[in-house]
Each structure stands twice: as C-alpha cells, then as structure tokens.
Design an enzyme around this catalytic site. Structure first.
Site, PDB file in Angstrom:
ATOM      1  N   CYS A   1      -2.214 -23.160 -23.935  1.00 45.72           N
ATOM      2  CA  CYS A   1      -0.937 -23.963 -24.009  1.00 45.72           C
ATOM      3  C   CYS A   1       0.131 -23.256 -23.169  1.00 45.72           C
ATOM      4  O   CYS A   1       1.510 -23.639 -23.134  1.00 45.72           O
ATOM      5  CB  CYS A   1      -0.502 -23.533 -25.539  1.00 45.72           C
TER       6      CYS A   1
ATOM      7  N   THR B   1       0.762  -1.189  -0.058  1.00 49.37           N
ATOM      8  CA  THR B   1       0.059   0.017   0.005  1.00 49.37           C
ATOM      9  C   THR B   1       0.785   1.242   0.215  1.00 49.37           C
ATOM     10  O   THR B   1       0.610   2.280  -0.564  1.00 49.37           O
ATOM     11  CB  THR B   1      -0.971   0.075   1.283  1.00 49.37           C
TER      12      THR B   1
ATOM     13  N   ILE C   1       0.766  -9.735  -6.380  1.00 52.15           N
ATOM     14  CA  ILE C   1       0.871 -10.015  -7.657  1.00 52.15           C
ATOM     15  C   ILE C   1       1.635  -8.989  -8.536  1.00 52.15           C
ATOM     16  O   ILE C   1       1.570  -8.800  -9.769  1.00 52.15           O
ATOM     17  CB  ILE C   1      -0.566  -9.965  -8.371  1.00 52.15           C
ATOM     18  N   ASP C   2       1.912  -8.090  -7.676  1.00 48.22           N
ATOM     19  CA  ASP C   2       2.593  -6.617  -8.168  1.00 48.22           C
ATOM     20  C   ASP C   2       4.344  -6.666  -8.825  1.00 48.22           C
ATOM     21  O   ASP C   2       4.452  -5.890  -9.119  1.00 48.22           O
ATOM     22  CB  ASP C   2       2.287  -5.647  -7.103  1.00 48.22           C
TER      23      ASP C   2
ATOM     24  N   ARG D   1      -8.924  -6.101  -1.248  1.00 44.80           N
ATOM     25  CA  ARG D   1     -10.054  -6.849  -0.136  1.00 44.80           C
ATOM     26  C   ARG D   1     -10.314  -5.933   1.013  1.00 44.80           C
ATOM     27  O   ARG D   1     -11.219  -6.241   1.731  1.00 44.80           O
ATOM     28  CB  ARG D   1      -9.369  -7.916   0.357  1.00 44.80           C
TER      29      ARG D   1
ATOM     30  N   SER E   1      -0.246  -9.300   5.719  1.00 38.63           N
ATOM     31  CA  SER E   1      -1.664 -10.129   5.389  1.00 38.63           C
ATOM     32  C   SER E   1      -2.316 -10.446   6.450  1.00 38.63           C
ATOM     33  O   SER E   1      -1.628 -10.574   7.626  1.00 38.63           O
ATOM     34  CB  SER E   1      -0.827 -11.486   4.966  1.00 38.63           C
TER      35      SER E   1
ATOM     36  N   HIS F   1      -0.296 -16.183  -5.791  1.00 41.35           N
ATOM     37  CA  HIS F   1      -1.432 -15.854  -6.572  1.00 41.35           C
ATOM     38  C   HIS F   1      -1.052 -15.308  -7.599  1.00 41.35           C
ATOM     39  O   HIS F   1      -1.850 -14.350  -8.613  1.00 41.35           O
ATOM     40  CB  HIS F   1      -2.219 -14.793  -5.634  1.00 41.35           C
TER      41      HIS F   1
HETATM   42 ZN   LIG Z   1      -1.713 -20.784 -26.750  1.00 38.02          ZN
END
Ligand SMILES: [Zn+2]
Length: 253
Positions: free
Chosen positions: A137, A33, A108-109, A41, A200, A126
């Site tokens: 694929c 943050t 995820i950053d 969330r 967390s 995540h």
């Molecule tokens: Zn593909």
C-alpha cells in the site's frame, strides 16, 4: 579536456561554475565515500561479498526479506554516523546561492538532504534507505519501527495496515525505476547549462543516460570522478582527482 593537475582542474571548474546560470549535479557513490559510506559496487565492496537480493526474491521469500533487513540493520551504524562531506557541502552552497535548482542522485544515503537541500529538490533515482515503505500500500514506515519489529520477532516487518512486506525505500535490482524521479531528472538535464557529474562511474542505466541528454540539449558537461568513465570523451572537462579536494574550495561559496 582532462585536467592535468588538481589546481588547474579546480580553476577551470570555478570558471565554468561562475559562467553557468543553472547547474544540475548528478551524484554517485564517490561523493559519499568521504562520509564513510562504502561504494557497494567497488571491487571488494559489499556487493562482491554479499550478493544483492533482487526485488522478485524479496517479494517472494520471507527468508530473503529477513536477510535483507538483517543486512540493513548491520549497516545502520554506518548510515547513522554519516555526515555530509565536502562534495555535499559544496553543492549545498551552490544550491543556497540559487545556482542549483535540484540535485539528481544515485545515492540512497540521504546526505544531500542532510547538507541542506530540501527533500523536494533531491531527485533520487535509486530511492532512499533511511526509511521504509510497504510494497502493498506504499505506507511510509520509520526504520525504528522496523527495527523494533525485527528485534521482537526475528522476522522482516509486515505492514500494520495491509499486511504487505515492508522494504527500505530503495530501488532493488529488478525493481522498476521510479517514473516520477526519472521524469524530473530528464527535465533537469534538458534545462541546465552545466551538468556536473560527481562520483559516478556512469555504468548503471538508464541513469547513466542523463549526462548525454544534458549535453545534447546544449549544456556543458563536467565529470569529477576518481576513475575514467565511458563518457569522458563527451565531457568538456574531466577531473580525475579526489572529490573532497576538488569541490572543497567551493564549500564557502
Ligand atoms: Zn501496507
């Protein structure tokens, strides 16, 4: 034990870091943050305004894919501008000093990588939103490629190789947890002497099981988070102060 004030908390944490040989950090939204990444969330956060799109919906519906990518590109200025905060930099300093073998993150950053961790040493539970993969694929795609496709057609991109849907490399609701990352996280938790939760609230399972796994294997457990968590009782030290303020003194390690 709950730190009674910030200064004492930092001192106690410093003693535990000095005494530890192998520290494994486990990070969540709170560490980012300070870097301007919103906590999805939190009350009033993005997910309370925009319902997250579950995985099966993304796979089944072109409209859901279009909406998902529209949202992602709307967030791009935020992600592109984000720089590691004091929490990230403190962990990177301990990593460079050889105390931290790898970081486990719910984020995820990509900010741990930006702060100096080798990509191999960031265990992402995540996924990662700074690139994309084909669902069919697994081919890696850049966001720039996806943006060009989206701008040209107004549609979510499809894979050049197999025609499958392309999705940011994140784990959506209803999507299987990444087995390799979960296995590595468990191994790290079982082989450290200090497990350091940073930012967390430990509500998302199975990721939230990692601190107790570490504790049960003999590690000391520290939780640095603004808010109380359900696992505070199990922790050896709980610091409920700002993460940047708490970890800032360790940036220069
Ligand atoms: Zn593909």
């Amino acid at each position: 034990m709950i730190a009674t004030d910030l200064r004492r908390g930092v001192e106690q944490l410093g003693d535990m870091i000095a005494a530890a040989n192998v520290i494994v950090p486990f990070t969540g939204a709170g560490i980012s943050t300070e870097s301007g990444i919103p906590d999805f969330r939190s009350p009033g956060g993005l997910w309370s305004r925009n319902r997250p799109i579950p995985y099966d919906e993304f796979v089944a519906s072109q409209d859901a894919r279009d909406e998902s990518w529209r949202r992602r590109f709307n967030m791009e200025p935020t992600f592109a501008a984000a720089r590691p905060g004091r929490g990230h930099r403190a962990l990177a300093a301990l990593y460079k000093a050889g105390k931290i073998p790898a970081v486990i993150t719910q984020n995820i950053d990509n900010l741990h990588q930006s702060s100096g961790f080798a990509a191999d040493h960031v265990v992402e539970l995540h996924g990662n939103t700074t690139y994309a993969r084909c669902i069919g694929c697994d081919k890696h795609h850049d966001l720039i490629w996806a943006k060009q496709r989206f701008d040209r057609t107004g549609k979510a991109p499809s894979c050049d190789d197999c025609g499958g849907p392309v999705k940011t490399a994140t784990i959506s609701f209803g999507q299987a947890m990444p087995e390799d990352a979960m296995r590595r996280a468990s191994e790290l938790a079982q082989n450290c002497d200090l497990f350091l939760v940073v930012g967390s609230s430990l509500v998302v399972w199975p990721a939230a099981g990692m601190p107790l796994l570490a504790k049960n294997c003999g590690a000391r457990l520290v939780i640095v988070n603004n808010e109380p968590t359900e696992q505070d009782d199990a922790a050896d030290l709980v610091i409920r102060y700002d993460i940047g303020e708490t970890l800032g003194p360790f940036v220069g390690n």
